[in-house]
Design a protein around this motif. Structure first.
Motif, PDB file in Angstrom:
ATOM      1  N   GLY A 179       0.149  23.545  67.234  1.00 55.53           N
ATOM      2  CA  GLY A 179       0.492  23.967  66.034  1.00 55.53           C
ATOM      3  C   GLY A 179       1.983  24.498  66.010  1.00 55.53           C
ATOM      4  O   GLY A 179       2.370  24.871  67.066  1.00 55.53           O
ATOM      5  N   LEU A 180       2.712  24.350  64.839  1.00 53.03           N
ATOM      6  CA  LEU A 180       3.916  24.850  64.876  1.00 53.03           C
ATOM      7  C   LEU A 180       4.096  26.126  64.286  1.00 53.03           C
ATOM      8  O   LEU A 180       3.201  26.446  63.703  1.00 53.03           O
ATOM      9  CB  LEU A 180       5.012  24.032  64.112  1.00 53.03           C
ATOM     10  N   GLY A 181       5.381  26.964  64.578  1.00 56.31           N
ATOM     11  CA  GLY A 181       5.383  28.144  63.922  1.00 56.31           C
ATOM     12  C   GLY A 181       5.541  29.264  65.077  1.00 56.31           C
ATOM     13  O   GLY A 181       5.710  30.457  64.472  1.00 56.31           O
ATOM     14  N   VAL A 182       5.868  28.951  66.343  1.00 54.81           N
ATOM     15  CA  VAL A 182       5.952  29.954  67.305  1.00 54.81           C
ATOM     16  C   VAL A 182       7.055  31.059  67.250  1.00 54.81           C
ATOM     17  O   VAL A 182       7.261  32.265  67.139  1.00 54.81           O
ATOM     18  CB  VAL A 182       5.781  29.437  68.490  1.00 54.81           C
ATOM     19  N   GLY A 183       8.326  30.521  66.760  1.00 54.92           N
ATOM     20  CA  GLY A 183       9.602  30.912  66.619  1.00 54.92           C
ATOM     21  C   GLY A 183       9.562  31.992  65.341  1.00 54.92           C
ATOM     22  O   GLY A 183       9.641  33.285  65.437  1.00 54.92           O
ATOM     23  N   ILE A 184       8.505  31.585  64.191  1.00 51.68           N
ATOM     24  CA  ILE A 184       8.466  32.433  63.098  1.00 51.68           C
ATOM     25  C   ILE A 184       7.512  33.575  63.277  1.00 51.68           C
ATOM     26  O   ILE A 184       7.842  34.664  62.839  1.00 51.68           O
ATOM     27  CB  ILE A 184       7.922  31.454  61.808  1.00 51.68           C
ATOM     28  N   TYR A 185       6.440  33.474  64.105  1.00 48.24           N
ATOM     29  CA  TYR A 185       5.736  34.470  64.599  1.00 48.24           C
ATOM     30  C   TYR A 185       6.430  35.425  65.503  1.00 48.24           C
ATOM     31  O   TYR A 185       6.308  36.534  65.224  1.00 48.24           O
ATOM     32  CB  TYR A 185       4.505  33.948  65.406  1.00 48.24           C
ATOM     33  N   SER A 186       7.407  34.764  66.262  1.00 50.79           N
ATOM     34  CA  SER A 186       8.245  35.757  67.125  1.00 50.79           C
ATOM     35  C   SER A 186       9.011  36.741  66.100  1.00 50.79           C
ATOM     36  O   SER A 186       9.084  38.097  66.708  1.00 50.79           O
ATOM     37  CB  SER A 186       9.118  35.073  68.065  1.00 50.79           C
ATOM     38  N   ALA A 187       9.698  35.993  65.372  1.00 49.39           N
ATOM     39  CA  ALA A 187      10.465  36.784  64.366  1.00 49.39           C
ATOM     40  C   ALA A 187       9.613  37.838  63.609  1.00 49.39           C
ATOM     41  O   ALA A 187      10.230  39.094  63.452  1.00 49.39           O
ATOM     42  CB  ALA A 187      11.292  35.949  63.105  1.00 49.39           C
TER      43      ALA A 187
END
Length: 347
Positions: A179-187
């Motif tokens: 799944g995508l969204g790792v950078g968003i979770y990191s932010a």
């Protein structure tokens, strides 16, 4: 979870693969480098922005070499080590190879972090290498103002089973394994806006080894593989399109996402790397009319230890999705196709 008093994510200006140089900057830096193919044994160099370098030893053996390191995007030191190691080893799997050993790359602000915290980072990396069946056989360390950890990894492959990012064929289906969204979770982590369930979900995804890449490479129906990391699904999809002389089409409704990725993107938890990614390659991307900014942020979101993007003959796609689910990649989905043309389009 062992979170130090000093938050690791606050000691660095960026985290995970969001630390990568923007694609346009990287192309400028490499523009004047000599052509790699003056060495006939160098099967893969810098010419197609592939995941690792490959050197052929003989008709049955090629050596795969890669290195990857970054700053923390979580506060738990052991989790940071595990994520960084999983991310580095992924490049070997993305070439269709199997890793054989790793070397640690360590830069730490020793005046700010206790020795116990640094040991936990190293232990996290070692534990993932153990899962991959390889040793950490050495490494190098420096005193640095920001914490940095990663690996240089060596692997092997049969040259006939090597999978580049530049061999997709018109008509291929595209599969994404995570799944995508790792950078968003990191932010969101950096701003204290992600709960423990979200942190656990992200760690589970980013510490899932892409070992299935070696199995994918055994199938002649699988034509190209790359892993989706710092340039996002659009950036790495575009590398496939450029290298293969084709057009990549991504179905945005089919993209697998981490549970809260849409919600957090709409709330503005995006990384600076996402904006830099769009500035670097947006001119080659066709988006649907009315695509909102938050959805574009998902498409350009930098993935740390992301999934594999696989170009496979269409008749084999659903079989591979089922195999991926059975192998422990529950979000694996067909997310697009390869067509005649150039660039990348989102539908």
């Amino acid at each position: 979870m062992n979170v130090p008093t000093i938050r690791l994510s606050q000691l660095s200006h960026g985290g995970g693969c969001g630390c990568k140089l923007a694609p346009a900057v990287l192309r400028d830096l490499l523009a004047d480098q000599p052509v790699a193919q003056v060495f006939p044994q160098l099967l893969v160099g810098t010419e197609t922005a592939d995941d690792a370098a490959v050197w052929q030893i003989d008709d049955r053996t090629a050596v795969i070499a890669t290195t990857d390191f970054f700053m923390p995007m979580v506060d738990d030191p052991r989790a940071f080590g595990r994520i960084a190691a999983t991310n580095a080893i992924s490049d070997i799997y993305a070439m269709g190879g199997r890793p054989i050993m790793a070397l640690a790359i360590l830069g730490m602000p020793i005046d700010k972090l206790p020795v116990e915290t640094i040991r936990e980072i190293l232990e996290g990396g070692r534990s993932i290498c153990a899962e991959a069946g390889i040793p950490v056989a050495g490494g190098h360390s420096i005193d640095s103002p920001e914490p940095i950890y990663g690996l240089a990894v060596i692997g092997l492959a049969d040259p006939a089973k090597l999978r580049r990012n530049a061999d997709a064929k018109v008509g291929d289906a595209l599969i994404l394994t995570k799944g995508l969204g790792v950078g968003i979770y990191s932010a969101a982590i950096k701003k204290g806006a992600l709960d423990q369930a979200g942190i656990d979900e992200m760690i589970a995804s980013t510490t899932l080894l892409n070992r299935i890449g070696a199995d994918l490479a055994e199938d002649a129906a699988v034509h190209a593989i790359t892993d989706v990391t710092g340039f996002g699904i659009l950036g790495h999809g575009l590398e496939v399109a450029r290298g293969s002389g084709a057009r990549v089409v991504i179905d945005r409704a089919a993209l697998p996402l981490l549970t809260r990725a849409e919600e957090l993107a709409q709330a503005g938890y995006v990384t600076g790397a996402s904006t830099r990614n769009w500035a670097a390659y947006g001119a080659e991307v066709t988006l649907p009319e009315g695509c909102p900014d938050w959805h574009r942020a998902l498409l350009t979101d930098p993935q740390t230890s992301g999934g594999l993007l696989v170009a496979v003959a269409p008749e084999a796609a659903e079989t591979w999705v089922q195999r991926l689910h059975e192998a422990g990649y529950p979000l694996a989905s067909v997310v697009g196709r390869v067509e005649e043309g150039r660039g990348i389009a989102v539908i």
